[in-house]
Design an enzyme around this catalytic site. Structure first.
Site, PDB file in Angstrom:
ATOM      1  CD  GLU A 280      -2.924  45.445  10.767  1.00 57.95           C
ATOM      2  OE1 GLU A 280      -2.916  46.396  11.568  1.00 57.95           O
ATOM      3  OE2 GLU A 280      -3.744  45.325   9.845  1.00 57.95           O
ATOM      4  CD  GLU A 283       1.475  43.151  15.395  1.00 53.72           C
ATOM      5  OE1 GLU A 283       1.302  43.329  16.623  1.00 53.72           O
ATOM      6  OE2 GLU A 283       1.267  44.046  14.534  1.00 53.72           O
ATOM      7  CB  CYS A 305      -4.984  51.615  10.243  1.00 55.22           C
ATOM      8  SG  CYS A 305      -6.510  50.838   9.754  1.00 55.22           S
ATOM      9  CB  SER A 325      -1.796  45.593  14.927  1.00 57.28           C
ATOM     10  OG  SER A 325      -0.641  45.845  14.160  1.00 57.28           O
ATOM     11  CE  LYS A 364      -5.815  58.282   9.783  1.00 61.39           C
ATOM     12  NZ  LYS A 364      -5.113  57.018  10.097  1.00 61.39           N
ATOM     13  CD  GLU A 367      -2.513  58.324  13.725  1.00 61.49           C
ATOM     14  OE1 GLU A 367      -2.219  57.124  13.754  1.00 61.49           O
ATOM     15  OE2 GLU A 367      -3.048  58.881  12.743  1.00 61.49           O
ATOM     16  CD  GLU A 372       2.203  57.343  22.327  1.00 59.11           C
ATOM     17  OE1 GLU A 372       1.518  56.866  23.246  1.00 59.11           O
ATOM     18  OE2 GLU A 372       1.875  58.367  21.674  1.00 59.11           O
ATOM     19  CB  CYS A 521     -11.596  56.085   5.560  1.00 62.80           C
ATOM     20  SG  CYS A 521     -10.425  55.381   6.731  1.00 62.80           S
TER      21      CYS A 521
END
Length: 592
Positions: A280, A283, A305, A325, A364, A367, A372, A521
């Protein structure tokens, strides 16, 4: 300064502050009043009538969570009249509630069950008429209306705290149901799967969709190599499930517990957090290079994230998808590396590896179902357990967590820097990225005390900071004199404010961090149910302690990160990195 009032509770002279409710004043004076729908600092509704008290001069009993104290007020919290009414109200709530406590996932952790026991209720005297129940099972959250007590805590947290608004009271009277409008499921609306509703639900009407049986089955399969990884925020919260103080880092005990559960490999997602920073950060530098040298670049770049945040953007700000990102979240990166680099290293087929992520997050779970998030037909991660689910497994296995000795994580994906630890709190990803980007560009560490970027610490909704690049190394000459403007927020209210600025072309930022849960988190939807600010602050303090005690605090210094680039990935943003560690996103604007 609030005026001090003089009141009497149960014959005891007490002091209270003007503006306090009876419930708050009683608590401040060490007097317990039972409550059910009330949630301090979050939800004040007066629906359950469990917190009723007798007030001299009042004709009827008063809901103590709603009535403000007055000078000279005389209150009784345990009179015979109060006890009878309180017990009756709890019995009426129980009358149309399932009596399946032993098989319920919230058994011994249910607020209604606890209240019934406190009031000496051993059987349900009344039998109510139950409405047709809705069982809505999604990849992240399960909604069971048969257990809902209409306290509306979830409505408040979804509408007023997260500003998502998918949970509301539908219909009226006995037909009232809490859920999305028009009878839709959670998966048919723009729910972010943040799971904050599962934390505040006092019963089991809203819960994470369990993956416990799936993981037990994998652990019992002799043909599977079961690999587990733990997120940064887990180490400062799971101890609460076993009576340890909030925020106490229990990294070593956690590693030992996972070995006793017989996982084949115990890895740390901190490794992948460092890997995320390498990708990241690179990037961001590429986007900055393009912007500063006349090329095309989409700025501000926004962190990716937090899967709840990503889904929020896909639904409500799909036009800003190019700002995200392209990096996968850390645990997905680690899963991809486990099923490629590590599988090759140990000579095991990727399809024979089962990856489990221990996460503070319910989003998550959704996710890992995204198409993907797989490579060569194999999902990067096979199952996600929340902190609460792992605690259940530890109890089920008869492990005395609090008494465990400290263990170690496995190599080559068991070590992370201090920068990885702070991923677990709001501002941590941004700070970790700036530590690496600045030192790579200048050859010097961040010019801040203890490497902390003070303006982006704390709990303000939107935090901002600036970082000027001066005397940069020759290869980063394009950054000379550049002032990076960054912003950080957590929770969807702040995210919406920032995205409105970005969508309107008014955002004067280069880099933005967004976390879906307020505080990051440490307050994730899969954390222990303790919706109190001081608990969150203690968890965040524990994470900062973990960061500051480590000798390596910048991601690029992690020797295991250097190893994987040397042996396998080549360089950040290289071909193999793009293949394994980066992703695309989905326009979900039509699903709103």
């Amino acid at each position: 300064m609030a005026q001090v009032l003089h009141i009497t509770i149960n014959g005891k002279p007490c002091e209270a502050l003007e503006g306090q409710t009876i419930l708050q004043a009683a608590k401040a004076n060490g007097i317990y009043i039972p409550s059910l729908c009330y949630l301090e600092g979050i939800h004040q509704y007066g629906a359950c009538r469990v917190c009723m008290v007798e007030v001299q001069g009042f004709r009827t009993l008063a809901a103590s969570c709603m009535v403000p104290v007055k000078e000279g007020m005389v209150i009784r919290t345990n009179s015979a009249r109060v006890r009878r009414a309180r017990k009756m109200n709890i019995e009426l709530i129980l009358s149309d509630h399932p009596q399946d406590c032993l098989s319920c996932a919230r058994n011994n952790q249910c607020e209604l069950q606890k209240l019934a026991a406190e009031q000496g209720i051993e059987r349900a005297r009344f039998k109510g008429e139950k409405s047709a129940a809705i069982l809505d099972v999604g990849p992240s959250i399960t909604r069971d209306t048969s257990k809902c007590i209409l306290c509306r805590r979830c409505v408040t947290v979804c509408n007023d705290i997260q500003k998502i608004g998918v949970l509301n009271a539908q219909n009226r009277g006995f037909k009232t149901v809490i859920g999305p409008a028009l009878g839709k499921t959670m998966g048919q609306v723009d729910c972010t799967n943040c799971g904050q509703c599962t934390i505040v639900c006092p019963v089991n009407a809203l819960s994470e969709t369990s993956s416990i049986d799936k993981v037990w089955d994998a652990l019992g399969n002799p043909h599977k190599r079961v690999v587990v990884q733990t997120a940064p925020a887990v180490r400062v919260s799971i101890g609460e499930e076993f009576g340890l103080p909030a925020g106490e880092p229990v990294t070593g005990k956690l590693a030992t517990a996972l070995r006793q559960l017989e996982f084949d490999d115990v890895f740390d997602t901190n490794f992948a957090a460092d890997l995320t920073i390498m990708e990241e950060g690179s990037e961001f530098l590429e986007r900055a290079r393009a912007a500063l040298t006349g090329g095309k670049a989409v700025l501000p770049m926004i962190t990716s994230c937090s899967p709840g945040w990503v889904k929020f953007l896909e639904h409500r700000y799909a036009g800003q998808i190019p700002n995200l990102s392209t990096c996968k979240s850390p645990h997905m990166m680690e899963g991809a590396i486990i099923k490629s680099y590590y599988a090759e290293k140990i000579g095991v087929k990727p399809e024979d590896i089962f990856v489990v992520s221990i996460m503070p997050c319910t989003a998550k779970k959704f996710e890992i179902t995204r198409p993907e998030m797989q490579n060569n037909g194999q999902p990067n991660v096979d199952a996600v357990l929340t902190v609460r689910e792992l605690a259940k497994m530890i109890r089920e296995a008869g492990i005395d967590f609090a008494e465990l000795p400290d263990g170690e994580y496995d190599s080559p994906m068991g070590n992370g820097t201090g920068a990885a630890d702070i991923f677990g709190m709001t501002g941590g990803v941004m700070e970790a990225a700036l530590r690496t980007v600045y030192e790579l560009a200048t050859g010097r560490p961040l010019p801040f005390e203890k490497l902390h970027v003070a303006p982006i610490e704390g709990s303000a909704m939107i935090k901002k900071a600036e970082l000027k690049f001066e005397n940069v190394l020759p290869e980063y000459g394009f950054l000379e004199g550049f002032t990076a403007k960054v912003a950080v927020t957590s929770g969807f209210e702040g995210a919406g404010i920032l995205m409105d600025e970005v969508a309107g072309g008014k955002a004067d930022y280069h880099f933005i961090e967004v976390m879906g849960c307020p505080g990051g988190c440490v307050t994730g939807g899969g954390q222990p149910r303790n919706y109190k600010l001081d608990k969150w602050q203690k968890r965040a303090a524990g994470i900062l302690h973990e960061d500051e005690r480590k000798p390596l605090r910048e991601s690029f210094r992690n020797p295991e990160i250097k190893q994987i680039y040397n042996e396998f990935l080549g360089a950040p943003l290289g071909h193999r990195s793009h293949e394994l560690l980066h992703t695309t996103y989905t326009d979900r604007s039509a699903e709103r």
